[in-house]
Design a protein around this motif. Structure first.
Motif, mmCIF file in Angstrom:
data_model
loop_
_atom_site.group_PDB
_atom_site.id
_atom_site.type_symbol
_atom_site.label_atom_id
_atom_site.label_comp_id
_atom_site.label_asym_id
_atom_site.label_seq_id
_atom_site.Cartn_x
_atom_site.Cartn_y
_atom_site.Cartn_z
ATOM 1 N N GLY A 1 0.894 -82.877 -58.731
ATOM 2 C CA GLY A 1 2.140 -83.658 -58.716
ATOM 3 C C GLY A 1 1.938 -85.055 -58.145
ATOM 4 O O GLY A 1 2.421 -86.048 -58.704
ATOM 5 N N ASP B 1 2.633 -81.006 -66.151
ATOM 6 C CA ASP B 1 2.033 -80.618 -64.871
ATOM 7 C C ASP B 1 2.357 -79.145 -64.576
ATOM 8 O O ASP B 1 3.517 -78.753 -64.534
ATOM 9 N N ARG C 1 10.637 -75.385 -50.194
ATOM 10 C CA ARG C 1 10.276 -74.500 -51.298
ATOM 11 C C ARG C 1 10.093 -73.072 -50.810
ATOM 12 O O ARG C 1 9.441 -72.832 -49.799
HETATM 13 MG MG MG Z 1 3.409 -79.328 -58.269
#
Ligand code: MG
Ligand code: UDP
Length: 194
Positions: A19, A89, A137
């Motif tokens: 990322g 990605d 996350r």
């Molecule tokens: Mg990622």
């Protein structure tokens, strides 16, 4: 549409830096960055999403969401943009993803390259645990990470191998600093774009 979409797949373990480098590639080379994981997290958040729970279950367990879901999110994002070239990605992550992509998307796209961010487990784990302090996350914790790394080994490495056999892979040594990795990535992209 006359011309096919150009696609560069970006693969590597969790925390390998996909990322981070994709943001820089987008800025410098104009390929639109589409993170499959981000698209899934976005879809999961939608109030009327019937598949939100299913997505969350896979993310937490480090398993792979069925390709019908991921591929349609990617295709929609491609159609909605005005770009011709995309960095995808974190996809395709397993054989189901690969087969589904080939079925649905191969006629519309040309795979220009596959970037493989190769990074040791210990560096990947450390980076994700650091990120977990602020990312919010649900999968940046030790338990999910073990499962994600297993899935990466068992399911994603064979996909990379498949593209290796097609001579599409550029491997990047990804356990260096951001700047050092970028120097390598930039060199590869200059060739892709020349
Ligand atoms: Mg990622
Ligand atoms: N995921 C998936 N299919 C994809 C991409 C992601 O099922 O094509 C799910 C999978 O559960 C994965 C999680 O989303 O573990 C997080 O993916 P992401 O690419 O965001 O993680 P990263 O590798 O960047 O740490």
């Amino acid at each position: 549409m006359s011309e096919k979409y150009g696609v560069v797949f970006v693969l590597g373990g969790p925390g390998a830096g996909k990322g981070t480098q994709c943001v820089r590639i987008e800025k410098e080379f104009g390929f639109l960055h589409l993170s499959a994981g981000d698209l899934l997290r976005e879809e999961r958040q939608k109030k009327d999403s019937k598949i939100g729970n299913e997505i969350e279950m896979h993310i937490r367990n480090g398993t792979i969401v069925p390709v019908e879901i991921t591929c349609s999110l990617l295709h929609r994002a491609m159609k909605e943009s005005s770009n011709q070239n995309f960095l995808i990605d974190g996809f395709p992550r397993n054989k189901d993803n690969l087969d589904g992509w080939n079925r649905e998307m191969s006629a519309l796209t040309e795979i220009k390259r596959v970037l493989f961010f190769n990074c040791s487990d210990s560096v990947c784990i450390q980076r994700c645990l650091n990120r977990g302090k602020t990312s919010g996350r649900s999968d940046d914790n030790e338990e999910s990470l073990k499962k994600r790394i297993n899935t990466y080994r068992e399911s994603t490495l064979p996909v990379i191998e498949h593209y290796c056999n097609l001579e599409l892979v550029s491997e990047i040594q990804a356990d260096k600093t951001q700047e050092d990795v970028w120097a390598e990535v930039k060199g590869i992209f200059e060739k892709i774009c020349s």
